[in-house]
Every structure is written in structure tokens, then in C-alpha cells.
Scaffold this motif. Structure first.
Motif, PDB file in Angstrom:
ATOM      1  N   ALA A  58       0.841  -1.211   0.000  1.00 24.67           N
ATOM      2  CA  ALA A  58       0.000   0.000   0.000  1.00 24.67           C
ATOM      3  C   ALA A  58       0.876   1.261   0.000  1.00 24.67           C
ATOM      4  CB  ALA A  58      -0.922  -0.013   1.211  1.00 24.67           C
ATOM      5  N   THR A  59       1.965   1.224   0.758  1.00 21.43           N
ATOM      6  CA  THR A  59       2.879   2.379   0.782  1.00 21.43           C
ATOM      7  C   THR A  59       3.484   2.597  -0.610  1.00 21.43           C
ATOM      8  OG1 THR A  59       3.389   2.133   3.112  1.00 21.43           O
ATOM      9  CG2 THR A  59       5.050   3.228   1.787  1.00 21.43           C
ATOM     10  N   ASN A  60       3.832   1.508  -1.261  1.00 22.61           N
ATOM     11  CA  ASN A  60       4.449   1.657  -2.578  1.00 22.61           C
ATOM     12  C   ASN A  60       3.473   2.209  -3.611  1.00 22.61           C
ATOM     13  OD1 ASN A  60       6.889   0.906  -1.593  1.00 22.61           O
ATOM     14  ND2 ASN A  60       6.665  -1.268  -2.127  1.00 22.61           N
ATOM     15  N   LEU A  61       2.191   1.886  -3.454  1.00 22.97           N
ATOM     16  CA  LEU A  61       1.180   2.480  -4.336  1.00 22.97           C
ATOM     17  C   LEU A  61       1.092   3.986  -4.098  1.00 22.97           C
ATOM     18  CD1 LEU A  61      -0.651   1.265  -6.468  1.00 22.97           C
ATOM     19  CD2 LEU A  61      -2.479   1.132  -4.759  1.00 22.97           C
ATOM     20  N   LEU A  62       1.201   4.389  -2.833  1.00 21.41           N
ATOM     21  CA  LEU A  62       1.198   5.828  -2.524  1.00 21.41           C
ATOM     22  C   LEU A  62       2.449   6.500  -3.083  1.00 21.41           C
ATOM     23  CD1 LEU A  62      -0.099   5.571   1.147  1.00 21.41           C
ATOM     24  CD2 LEU A  62      -1.331   6.607  -0.770  1.00 21.41           C
ATOM     25  N   ARG A  63       3.570   5.749  -3.103  1.00 20.11           N
ATOM     26  CA  ARG A  63       4.822   6.329  -3.626  1.00 20.11           C
ATOM     27  C   ARG A  63       4.790   6.453  -5.149  1.00 20.11           C
ATOM     28  NH1 ARG A  63       8.444   2.705   0.486  1.00 20.11           N
ATOM     29  NH2 ARG A  63       8.763   4.306   2.067  1.00 20.11           N
ATOM     30  N   THR A  64       4.009   5.625  -5.817  1.00 21.96           N
ATOM     31  CA  THR A  64       3.954   5.677  -7.284  1.00 21.96           C
ATOM     32  C   THR A  64       2.709   6.471  -7.705  1.00 21.96           C
ATOM     33  OG1 THR A  64       2.970   3.451  -7.223  1.00 21.96           O
ATOM     34  CG2 THR A  64       5.325   3.606  -7.636  1.00 21.96           C
ATOM     35  N   GLN A  65       1.550   5.801  -7.669  1.00 25.19           N
ATOM     36  CA  GLN A  65       0.318   6.466  -8.099  1.00 25.19           C
ATOM     37  C   GLN A  65       0.000   7.702  -7.247  1.00 25.19           C
ATOM     38  OE1 GLN A  65      -2.775   3.497  -8.542  1.00 25.19           O
ATOM     39  NE2 GLN A  65      -4.299   5.120  -8.497  1.00 25.19           N
ATOM     40  N   GLY A  66       0.200   7.583  -5.943  1.00 26.90           N
ATOM     41  CA  GLY A  66      -0.082   8.713  -5.054  1.00 26.90           C
ATOM     42  C   GLY A  66       0.787   9.914  -5.407  1.00 26.90           C
ATOM     43  N   THR A  67       2.065   9.662  -5.687  1.00 26.46           N
ATOM     44  CA  THR A  67       2.977  10.757  -6.052  1.00 26.46           C
ATOM     45  C   THR A  67       2.561  11.378  -7.370  1.00 26.46           C
ATOM     46  OG1 THR A  67       4.780   9.631  -4.904  1.00 26.46           O
ATOM     47  CG2 THR A  67       5.403  11.337  -6.487  1.00 26.46           C
TER      48      THR A  67
END
Ligand SMILES: NC(=O)c1ccc[n+]([C@@H]2O[C@H](COP(=O)([O-])OP(=O)(O)OC[C@H]3O[C@@H](n4cnc5c(N)ncnc54)[C@H](OP(=O)(O)O)[C@@H]3O)[C@@H](O)[C@H]2O)c1
Length: 314
Positions: free
Chosen positions: A92-101
Motif C-alpha cells: 500500500a505504501t508503494n502504491l502511494l509512492r507511485t500512483q499517489g505521487t
């Protein structure tokens, strides 16, 4: 200044929001929860409820705040429990780092923001070759253990997206390992409890070098990066990178716990995996000279030695 903080209710946000307000900034904080929006409002911030993965909602929220500076403190680490399941724990953190960013950068640009400050990490991503302490010029690990690869890719994605964002001064803050109130290495935090119960052992020789940072120093460095300094990457760490075999017994003693157990590498590998072993034995520390020089920032706790003794609780 008008400052928009995504992740205003997390470990960093809870210390950063009041600090930015006290410095006279107008703060808009983003959260997914109406309850936490109430907490932000009570602190004196404007609150907006939006999911970072909902692009339209993020674009609308940032546009309404019309900020000069957008701050990205989005992670999903509160449920992290076991190093062994690193990949799934970090998904979930990595999704925030990619799509979220991607969403937040697009929103910042569309709203005409000038500067974008984002959370990155210096705990283990530097290459596990060469000296024990790395500067921002040193390369990230070109060959990480398999279970760290996706997370390192997501961190590198975030950094590239922020630094290359057209029309924005992109600032990447590579924070060291957090400790202090509201973190897992603070009073009542889950890792402190593991250490207290001798369930956080030294695995292998404990030669991995860790750089720590007190959560209030994270907040003060982030405020400095909101207010000044050239675009680019900054290590935000204390002055004393130290091997696990040194800081872990010190921390145990500082909280009145018995000394940590020692577990041989072969056994540790079955408990925390090859990647866990690498973090414990091969990680490199980070140097903070650039942040001190360019952001004019000094950590209040220059060493984890003082911080572990005096800074774990409020
Ligand atoms: N360098 C380090 O050592 C480091 C770095 C980061 C975290 N940590 C540790 O990890 C633990 C948990 O971190 P944390 O307390 O910051 O909590 P967290 O659960 O990681 O949440 C951080 C922030 O991200 C927001 N967020 C998450 N997903 C979101 C989404 N889809 N849309 C919008 N906002 C979203 C949360 O807001 P809402 O939940 O209010 O929506 C919260 O404000 C702590 O122990 C912390 O110390 C360590």
C-alpha cells in the motif's frame, strides 16, 4: 505561506502541522477520515478529506487550497509488523509512492504550486558497498535483495517524479529511521515493546549502520525545506550513524530493558529473510552535511544517544 500537507495525520504530519502553524503558515491538511479532519481543524489547520489514490479528488482538494508548497507525507505503514513479509507489508505504501505521487504532483502543478517537498527514506536504500556513511551523491543499491526490489523501485520512482516535475522546485527528504513520540520507537510503540521483551534481537554481527532521526527533528527539517533551500535531495538524519550492535544494546539499556539476544545469521535468515539480514548487517548510514548547510537546519538531538535517553516520550 499556504502549505498543503498530504499525510497530515501521520507520524510526521502530527508534529509538522503544529510547527508550520506556529511559524505563521496557512496549513491545509489532507486525510481520508472525517474524525481526523476534526483533529486537524481543532489544531488550527484547514482540513480536507480525500483519498490520495483518487486523482480527481486530490486535484480538486489541492486546487481549492491554492498552496505555494505541497508536502507529500503519504505512507501506509501503521500496520507494518513483520520484516519477513516485507513485500506485502509495503504494497500500500508503494502504491502511494507511485500512483499517489503522480496524482499529487499533477495536482500541485495544476494548482500553480511553486514547490513540492516529499518524504523518502535513507534507512537501507543506499548501495551496500563502499564506506559506512553515504551522501546524497552516492548511488542507491543497484542490486538489492529480491524482497526489497519493489520497494526500492517505488522509492526511486517517487524521487524521480518529484525531482523532474515540470515547473516545481522538487525537494526529496531522505529521512533516517524515526524514533520518538508517535513512532514505533517511541513510548508505547511496538518496536520499543519488542525490545523491552527481548524480542528484537541482534541477528548476525549487527554490522549494518543505521541513521536515526527524532520525529521533532523530522518536522523541523521539513519546515526548513518548505521555507528554503535549493531543489534536490537531502538526507535528514542525526550526526551519528551507528551499527546495530551498538545502538540496539544502548536503546535497551536506556529503556531499562535487558540486553538484546544474539541470533546467528543462519537462524536469523529463516526468521527475517535475506533482506532482513541485509538491513541488520549491510545497511549504510547517511551524512547530513548538505541539509545543515543548505537548509540551515540543525537537529535538536544530534545523537540518538541523547535522543533515546530523553526524547522517546513527549
Ligand atoms: N523513516 C521512517 O522510519 C518512517 C517513515 C514513515 C513511517 N514510519 C513509521 O511507520 C509507522 C506508521 O506511520 P504513520 O504513523 O505516519 O501512519 P501511516 O499509516 O503510514 O499514515 C501516514 C499518513 O498517510 C495518510 N494516508 C495513507 N494512505 C492514504 C490515502 N490512500 N489517501 C490519503 N492519505 C493517506 C494517512 O492519513 P489518514 O490515515 O488520516 O487518511 C496519514 O496521514 C510509524 O511508527 C512511523 O514512525 C517510519
Amino acid at each position: 505561506m499556504r502549505v498543503f500537507i498530504a499525510g497530515a495525520t501521520g507520524a510526521v504530519g502530527r508534529r509538522l502541522v503544529p510547527l508550520a502553524l506556529r511559524a505563521g503558515h496557512q496549513v491545509t491538511g489532507m486525510t481520508r477520515s472525517e474524525d481526523k479532519a476534526g483533529v486537524l481543524r481543532a489544531a488550527g489547520a484547514v482540513a480536507v478529506v480525500a483519498d490520495a489514490l483518487d486523482r480527481a479528488a486530490v486535484v480538486a482538494a489541492v486546487a481549492k487550497a491554492a498552496p505555494e508548497v505541497v508536502v507529500h507525507q503519504l505512507t501506509a505503514l501503521s500496520s507494518f509488523t513483520n520484516l519477513r513479509w516485507f513485500d506485502s507489508e509495503l504494497a500500500a505504501t508503494n502504491l502511494l509512492r507511485t500512483q499517489g505521487t503522480t496524482n499529487l504532483v499533477a495536482a500541485a502543478r495544476a494548482a500553480g504550486a511553486r514547490r513540492f517537498v516529499a518524504q523518502s527514506f535513507t534507512g537501507w536504500p543506499y548501495a551496500r558497498t563502499g564506506g559506512p556513511v553515504k551522501t546524497e551523491e552516492d548511488e542507491l543499491d543497484p542490486d538489492p535483495p529480491a524482497k526489497l526490489r519493489t520497494t526500492l523501485d517505488a522509492i526511486a520512482y517517487l524521487e524521480r517524479a518529484v525531482l523532474a516535475a515540470d515547473g516545481l522546485e522538487g525537494v526529496v527528504l531522505r529521512y533516517g529511521w524515526f524514533y520518538g513520540p508517535g513512532t514505533s520507537l517511541g513510548a508505547g510503540g511496538k518496536y520499543l515493546e519488542l525490545i523491552r521483551r527481548r524480542r528484537f534481537p541482534i541477528i548476525g554481527d549487527g554490522t549494518g549502520v543505521w541513521s536515526f532521526i527524532h520525529i521533532d527533528d523530522v518536522a523541523s527539517a521539513t519546515l526548513s525545506a518548505i521555507e528554503r533551500g535549493a531543489a534536490g535531495v537531502y538526507n535528514i538524519v542525526d550526526d551519528e550513524p551507528a551499527p546495530v550492535a551498538e545502538w540496539l544494546p544502548f536503546l535497551a539499556s536506556a529503556i531499562g530493558a535487558p540486553p538484546p539476544r544474539h541470533i546467528p545469521a543462519w537462524l536469523g535468515r529463516t526468521l527475517i529473510g535475506e533482506h532482513g539480514l541485509a538491513i541488520m548487517n549491510e545497511a549504510r548510514g547517511a551524512a547530513n552535511a548538505k541539509a545543515k548547510h543548505e537548509l540551515g537546519w540543525r537537529p535538536r538531538y544530534a545523537s540518538w544517544r541523547e535522543g533515546f535517553r530523553k526524547g522517546l516520550a513527549d
